[in-house]
Write a protein that holds these residues in place. Structure first.
Motif, PDB file in Angstrom:
ATOM      1  N   ARG A 178       0.826  -1.199   0.000  1.00  0.00           N
ATOM      2  CA  ARG A 178       0.000   0.000   0.000  1.00  0.00           C
ATOM      3  C   ARG A 178       0.872   1.265   0.000  1.00  0.00           C
ATOM      4  O   ARG A 178       0.563   2.258  -0.654  1.00  0.00           O
ATOM      5  N   ALA A 179       1.974   1.213   0.751  1.00  0.00           N
ATOM      6  CA  ALA A 179       2.865   2.374   0.816  1.00  0.00           C
ATOM      7  C   ALA A 179       3.458   2.706  -0.547  1.00  0.00           C
ATOM      8  O   ALA A 179       3.821   3.848  -0.817  1.00  0.00           O
ATOM      9  N   HIS A 238      -4.588   3.507  -1.674  1.00  0.00           N
ATOM     10  CA  HIS A 238      -3.308   4.120  -2.048  1.00  0.00           C
ATOM     11  C   HIS A 238      -2.560   4.600  -0.795  1.00  0.00           C
ATOM     12  O   HIS A 238      -3.014   4.352   0.340  1.00  0.00           O
ATOM     13  N   ASN A 239      -1.443   5.272  -1.006  1.00  0.00           N
ATOM     14  CA  ASN A 239      -0.524   5.514   0.114  1.00  0.00           C
ATOM     15  C   ASN A 239      -0.684   6.851   0.841  1.00  0.00           C
ATOM     16  O   ASN A 239       0.153   7.193   1.688  1.00  0.00           O
ATOM     17  N   GLU A 287       1.277   8.251   4.128  1.00  0.00           N
ATOM     18  CA  GLU A 287       2.207   9.365   3.963  1.00  0.00           C
ATOM     19  C   GLU A 287       1.996  10.412   5.063  1.00  0.00           C
ATOM     20  O   GLU A 287       2.957  10.954   5.615  1.00  0.00           O
ATOM     21  N   ALA A 334       6.177   8.399  -1.402  1.00  0.00           N
ATOM     22  CA  ALA A 334       6.194   6.951  -1.182  1.00  0.00           C
ATOM     23  C   ALA A 334       7.139   6.586  -0.036  1.00  0.00           C
ATOM     24  O   ALA A 334       6.850   5.700   0.771  1.00  0.00           O
ATOM     25  N   ALA A 368       5.423   7.316   3.108  1.00  0.00           N
ATOM     26  CA  ALA A 368       4.401   6.283   3.336  1.00  0.00           C
ATOM     27  C   ALA A 368       5.039   4.998   3.869  1.00  0.00           C
ATOM     28  O   ALA A 368       4.476   4.329   4.739  1.00  0.00           O
TER      29      ALA A 368
END
Lengths: 262, 262
Positions: free
Chosen positions: A23-24, A34-35, A39, A113, A116
């Motif tokens: 997911r990250a 999503h991330n 984050e 990212a 995250a």
């Protein structure tokens, strides 16, 4: 997407819940989940770990210095640099559009990212683990910067340099502005009369041109060699490493020969 | 300075090292060692604890909502409010000048000291203790806000409100500007034609006047009673609590009578 084993090895952290790492790595262009929430969490844990590190190890730094160094350690470009050492781009999950436009190279996507991932490690392993991971990634960065100058812009650095040598402040002057209103170019000179330094540079804003000229003036002062007044206290080489380059519009530079190298 | 027992009771935390608490209460005007480095640390631990809390308990909030709520929970005015519930001002150590000018009432000094206390508790008791203390102080705050609207400005709230009722966007118009260039006053009207709402307000900037007019328009819509379209989903009373007041220059307001209250 490449196997996540190499990434976990690079991070020196193995996830119990591999779904968190996936997911990250998932940009919102790829779909849900999503991330972005990770984050949010990672940004704050990163800020805290870096703050703790600086606070504990640098009793000599005041609050202003601590804030300056922290903000430059956690900013997008610094995170994107660390993301590159981890080869993060090959692991990202992007939507078609982002893939085609080279989103895996975009500093903002890489930095987000990485934050995250920090959030995911905190959720997966708790505070001691994320603290260890972040500290390990930042040690090489911290080893290569001069904390006294890190993140300072060229004008500030130049001012401190000439004041440290007992000279009056640098003088900046706009020599000319060229081009149409929406596309102007500023020609600026930075003068330090007692050192015979007169550096000229151009930029798309007055500020950018001044920063570029200041950057050249620092190089010119370093070329003069150590000042007698402060030779024992200051190693001039330390100033050359972390000088922030004036990126916001500096276009050309014209090095003038210093007229007088006393 | 009052005994620190009462403050420690209010915080529900007893320091092992009382010197840390004293330093956290010492403004730089009082001399060294002052609380600014502790404030640096406390700011980041506060941010982290609040982030963790919001992330864990509000899976329904996206990254934008989380950031909006966090920044409004940790901003100066929110911290100063909490500082007042702790009677922090009677414990502050200020220099002569700050004392005379009422520094113990200044929101910035109160907020900074509270952040410094958070940093001091983290150093004294570790992460579990500061997490517990911050969570306990923020529970009453969180209980009294509507997370969907907290920290949104009146224009944003009004836009969401009218869109939720299926109406077109509010229309803003500058009716007049008055006064000299350095001291201008803007008269603005906010109109929502389908609801017969036309609210007029003034402010020292166009933005401030628009925010003031939007604030009045929200009150006018609430006075209309619940809309049929969304009556089951939205309690209109929830919008009245957290409306941020446009403080940056709103000077007067003229409530027009809505022309048509259908």
């Amino acid at each position: 997407m490449a196997s996540l084993d190499s990434l976990q090895a690079a991070l020196d952290y193995r996830f119990r819940d591999g779904g968190l790492l996936e997911r990250a790595l998932t940009h919102r262009s790829h779909g849900m989940p999503h991330n972005e929430r990770l984050e949010f969490l990672g940004d704050s844990v990163l800020n805290f770990v870096v703050s703790t590190l600086l606070f504990a190890e640098h009793a000599e730094m005041d609050e202003g210095d601590l804030s300056r160094v922290r903000s430059n350690l956690v900013k997008q470009s610094a995170l994107a640099d660390i993301a590159q050492t981890l080869s993060l781009s090959v692991h990202l999950r992007l939507g078609e559009g982002e893939l085609k436009s080279g989103g895996f190279r975009r500093p903002s996507i890489l930095a987000d990212a990485l934050e995250a991932i920090f959030g995911a490690i905190y959720l997966d392993g708790g505070y001691p683990e994320i603290s260890r991971v972040i500290e390990r990634l930042y040690r090489p960065v911290l080893a290569h910067i001069d904390l006294r100058t890190f993140g300072k812009d060229p004008k500030t650095l130049l001012q401190e340099l000439v004041q440290g040598r007992g000279h009056p402040l640098p003088r900046y002057e706009v020599l000319a502005t060229r081009g149409a209103a929406h596309d102007q170019l500023f020609d600026v000179v930075c003068e330090i009369a007692p050192l015979g330094i007169r550096e000229q540079a151009s930029g798309t804003s007055r500020r950018a041109a001044e920063q570029a000229a200041a950057s050249q003036a620092i190089a010119a002062i370093e070329a003069l060699g150590p000042a007698r007044r402060t030779a024992r206290r200051r190693k001039p080489a330390q100033l050359s490493l972390p000088v922030a380059v004036a990126q916001d519009g500096a276009q050309s530079k014209t090095r003038n020969t210093p007229q007088d190298k006393t």
